[in-house]
Write an enzyme that holds these catalytic residues in place. Structure first.
Site, PDB file in Angstrom:
ATOM      1  N   CYS A 119       0.808  -1.228   0.000  1.00 18.43           N
ATOM      2  CA  CYS A 119       0.000   0.000   0.000  1.00 18.43           C
ATOM      3  C   CYS A 119       0.843   1.281   0.000  1.00 18.43           C
ATOM      4  CB  CYS A 119      -0.991   0.003   1.161  1.00 18.43           C
ATOM      5  SG  CYS A 119      -0.264  -0.156   2.791  1.00 18.43           S
ATOM      6  N   ASP A 353      -7.645   5.432  -1.596  1.00 20.63           N
ATOM      7  CA  ASP A 353      -7.291   4.223  -0.856  1.00 20.63           C
ATOM      8  C   ASP A 353      -6.749   3.153  -1.814  1.00 20.63           C
ATOM      9  OD1 ASP A 353      -7.115   2.116   0.876  1.00 20.63           O
ATOM     10  OD2 ASP A 353      -9.176   2.250   1.622  1.00 20.63           O
ATOM     11  N   HIS A 355      -6.156   0.100  -0.992  1.00 22.83           N
ATOM     12  CA  HIS A 355      -6.558  -1.216  -0.486  1.00 22.83           C
ATOM     13  C   HIS A 355      -7.789  -1.741  -1.216  1.00 22.83           C
ATOM     14  CE1 HIS A 355      -4.291   0.789   2.758  1.00 22.83           C
ATOM     15  NE2 HIS A 355      -3.799  -0.418   2.969  1.00 22.83           N
TER      16      HIS A 355
END
Length: 467
Positions: A119, A353, A355
């Site tokens: 990430c 994000d 993820h």
């Protein structure tokens, strides 16, 4: 035979983890994000207001950052530059780089996905991508198809995007579809010029995305970044801190061989200090192609916004940074979970994000699909939840731009510092002019100097010296 068996076990393990992570990280976009109508929204130097539709007024005395004594930076005039629809288009146009699966195995491992560990590399990629967008396309650029994304996945339907991609449904229920006014017919010469500009922009858009492809040849792809990370003791599957990623990005840009990238360089601040002469030297360094002219610079500043937790005294400074037109975002997040911060509303940060697990896209194919590289759903997070470890990024096209930026940011730093020392500093001269910052000569075949290796090792364990 035994080695072959071990390889098979690793491949099976990798496939199992890929399937698990895909299930785990494929529902992130389902959550709703609420935006208020009464507060301005900032996104990488642009300001939007959702209170009124059709008309917006300039707030000439307003700036999100104000010093503790109540004074404002009056020289920085902030204008409301758009409404809901324009914010949506601007946000979706930013390049989004998330977890991927089923890409070519990373060298030295059986990994075909970065789910669960990549990430911070992804958020670093997003920050660099925004710098390249500024360099090649400019801040005013938006993707013409931003509001028309469509794919087989229900998370990517045009209907979802037009609802602010599950983000504005609840907070902006009174929003009406804007009326499309008839446009005057352009002259033939104007139309031709516009078509040429659109084709050029589309070509650069695709080229920038291709540089971040998940395959070994991509200049800033995961495979290349991991190779540079090995010089600092990192391998595929390890945790990468925001400071380590900053140095990896610098090396990746230095080693890039695409002629288009010869006009860009990256500078990483040393021990929370930006040495102005070092930055200018980088900007004035000769290009491999022999072309004259200065380089644009992306400045990365690894900092820590507190001790164990983020100090809320830094909130106004972070807001001020994200409201600057040359800011390219912040690599940060929550503990052990990295986000790319690109804006804010009130005391909440707006971020993209990484993820979210998506399938591999072969960017070497002509007209490869772009939809999965653009995030349809903005997210918000309270500043209080932010991990103190982060890296701030700026883009300066010319030496004059750098000097102006350093002067402006220095004013913010001085006003934001309630203690004796600011968060980071701009210092005249070269790093070698200061004994405490001297570093040995770099070996020709080594990507990192010994001093850099020591610093990377320290950063990798997130041990920052707090001033």
């Amino acid at each position: 035979m035994e080695a072959t068996g071990t390889d098979e076990v690793e491949k099976i393990k990798s496939k199992f983890m890929s399937a698990w992570h895909n299930m785990k990280y494929s529902w992130v976009l389902k959550t709703k994000t609420y935006f208020g109508r009464n507060s301005p929204v900032f996104l990488l130097g642009k300001c939007y207001h959702f209170k009124t539709e059709g008309e917006y007024r300039a707030l000439h005395s307003f700036h999100p950052y104000s010093a503790g004594d109540g004074s404002n930076f009056n020289k920085i005039n902030t204008e409301i530059s758009g409404n809901v629809e324009e914010f949506r288009k601007d946000f979706i146009s930013r390049i989004w780089l998330s977890y991927r699966e089923e890409f070519p195995a990373i060298k030295g491992s059986a990994l075909t996905t970065d789910c669960g560990w990549g990430c911070t590399l992804r958020t670093g990629q997003m920050l660099l991508a925004q710098g390249l967008v500024l360099h090649f396309l400019g801040r005013a650029w938006v993707w013409p198809e931003a509001l028309d994304m469509d794919s087989d996945s229900e998370s990517w339907t045009s209907h979802t995007v037009r609802k602010l991609t599950a983000s504005f449904e609840a907070s902006l229920t009174a929003e009406r579809d804007p009326q499309v006014l008839p446009q005057p017919q352009p002259q033939r010469g104007t139309r031709r010029s516009r078509d040429l500009t659109e084709r050029r922009n589309e070509a650069y858009h695709r080229k920038i995305v291709s540089w971040f492809g998940d395959s070994p040849p991509a200049a800033f792809g995961l495979h290349q970044l991991i190779e540079y990370g090995k010089k600092s003791g990192k391998t595929a599957g390890d945790w990468y801190g925001p400071a380590v990623v900053a140095h990896i990005l610098r090396k990746a840009v230095e080693e890039a061989r695409d002629p288009e990238l010869q006009g860009v360089t990256v500078y990483v601040a040393q021990d929370c200090t930006v040495y102005s002469s070092d930055v200018i030297d980088r900007q004035c360094s000769s290009m491999d192609s022999g072309k004259a002219g200065t380089k644009a610079v992306i400045i990365l500043v690894p900092v820590r916004l507190g001790g164990e937790r983020t100090n809320t005294d830094y909130l106004e400074f972070v807001k001020g940074i994200l409201s600057l037109e040359y800011c390219v975002g912040i690599i940060g997040g929550k503990p052990r979970q990295s986000y790319y911060f690109a804006g804010f509303q009130d005391d909440s940060l707006i971020y993209m994000d990484p993820h979210y697990c998506q399938s591999f896209v072969d960017v070497s194919i002509k007209d490869f699909p772009l939809e999965s590289f653009h995030c349809p759903s903005p997210k918000k997070m309270s500043f209080k939840k932010m991990d103190p470890s982060c890296t701030i990024g700026f883009y300066c096209r010319t030496v004059q731009d750098f000097e102006k930026a350093s002067e402006e940011i220095t004013k913010m730093l001085k006003s934001s510092s309630k203690e004796k020392y600011p968060l980071f500093t701009f210092v005249k001269g070269h790093s070698r002019d200061y004994d405490f910052a001297s570093s040995p000569l770099r070996e020709e075949n080594d990507l990192f100097s010994e001093e850099e290796k020591k610093r990377l090792k320290r950063f990798s364990t997130e041990e920052f010296v707090l001033l």
